[in-house]
Design a protein around this motif. Structure first.
Motif, PDB file in Angstrom:
ATOM      1  N   THR A 128       0.659  -1.202  -0.091  1.00  0.00           N
ATOM      2  CA  THR A 128      -0.057   0.064   0.161  1.00  0.00           C
ATOM      3  C   THR A 128       0.841   1.340   0.018  1.00  0.00           C
ATOM      4  N   ALA A 129       1.768   1.150   0.659  1.00  0.00           N
ATOM      5  CA  ALA A 129       2.692   2.297   0.861  1.00  0.00           C
ATOM      6  C   ALA A 129       4.130   2.667  -0.367  1.00  0.00           C
ATOM      7  N   ASN A 130       3.748   1.492  -1.168  1.00  0.00           N
ATOM      8  CA  ASN A 130       4.643   1.536  -2.329  1.00  0.00           C
ATOM      9  C   ASN A 130       5.979   1.409  -2.031  1.00  0.00           C
ATOM     10  N   ILE A 131       6.242   0.589  -0.948  1.00  0.00           N
ATOM     11  CA  ILE A 131       7.816   0.275  -0.561  1.00  0.00           C
ATOM     12  C   ILE A 131       8.318  -1.019  -1.294  1.00  0.00           C
ATOM     13  N   CYS A 132       7.062  -1.987  -1.352  1.00  0.00           N
ATOM     14  CA  CYS A 132       7.516  -3.045  -1.789  1.00  0.00           C
ATOM     15  C   CYS A 132       6.713  -3.784  -2.963  1.00  0.00           C
ATOM     16  N   VAL A 133       7.126  -4.544  -4.028  1.00  0.00           N
ATOM     17  CA  VAL A 133       6.500  -4.897  -4.999  1.00  0.00           C
ATOM     18  C   VAL A 133       6.849  -6.494  -4.873  1.00  0.00           C
ATOM     19  N   THR A 134       5.639  -7.610  -4.918  1.00  0.00           N
ATOM     20  CA  THR A 134       5.970  -9.112  -5.054  1.00  0.00           C
ATOM     21  C   THR A 134       5.884  -9.367  -6.282  1.00  0.00           C
ATOM     22  N   VAL A 135       6.880 -10.153  -6.727  1.00  0.00           N
ATOM     23  CA  VAL A 135       7.041 -10.855  -8.069  1.00  0.00           C
ATOM     24  C   VAL A 135       7.326 -12.292  -7.844  1.00  0.00           C
ATOM     25  N   SER A 136       6.860 -13.091  -8.964  1.00  0.00           N
ATOM     26  CA  SER A 136       7.093 -14.356  -9.109  1.00  0.00           C
ATOM     27  C   SER A 136       8.561 -14.653  -9.093  1.00  0.00           C
ATOM     28  N   SER A 137       9.001 -15.797  -8.688  1.00  0.00           N
ATOM     29  CA  SER A 137      10.570 -16.040  -8.620  1.00  0.00           C
ATOM     30  C   SER A 137      11.013 -16.193 -10.166  1.00  0.00           C
TER      31      SER A 137
END
Length: 158
Positions: A128-137
């Motif tokens: 939500t805070a745009n600190i982290c983005v999850t991506v597929s390995s």
């Protein structure tokens, strides 16, 4: 070991077992397969069940996530060398998740993107805070391979 432990009533009515832990050395939490009179403690890294043969350890496979370091000159994160990639764990048949820096990630967020901290998905608050983005390995590995190739090509032709 993949084997289950059979638990019986009344003193051992709960079967306990490990759960997937993307950052653990073997991919599983430290919970032993065991019988207990009580359920897993709240927030504990264990699974519980009440039927016979139900606490089999999950099958796991490893994957890698890129690590990142904060560049104080550019105020952005740089992807680490392939030798610095973190070994992570996932359930067999699943895609692994990796954390990557978001647009608002600053130097104070660097602990999210080093060593095995990059394994697994980002917290909802960090997304939500745009600190982290999850991506597929699979995507994270592709980015780690493509960026150096792109840098080489740009240097070679310009």
């Amino acid at each position: 070991d993949g084997e289950s432990v059979t638990c019986t009533e009344p003193n051992n009515k709960f079967c306990l077992g490990p759960i997937l832990d993307a950052t653990a050395e073997n991919g599983l939490s430290s919970q032993e397969q065991a019988c207990s009179a009580t359920e897993c403690a709240e927030g504990a890294a264990c699974a519980e069940c009440k039927t016979a043969d139900c606490n089999v350890s999950p099958a796991v496979a490893n994957y890698t996530c890129s690590t990142y370091s904060f560049n104080t000159t550019t105020s952005k994160y740089d992807v680490g060398a392939a030798a610095d990639d973190a070994t992570c764990w996932k359930a067999v048949g699943d895609h692994g998740a990796c954390k990557t820096p978001g647009s608002a990630a600053g130097a104070d967020n660097s602990t999210l993107f080093v060593t095995t901290a990059t394994c697994g998905g980002c917290s909802a608050a960090d997304v939500t805070a745009n600190i982290c983005v999850t991506v597929s390995s699979a995507r994270a590995a592709g980015v780690a391979l493509v960026l150096p190739l792109l840098a080489f090509l740009l240097h070679a032709f310009f």
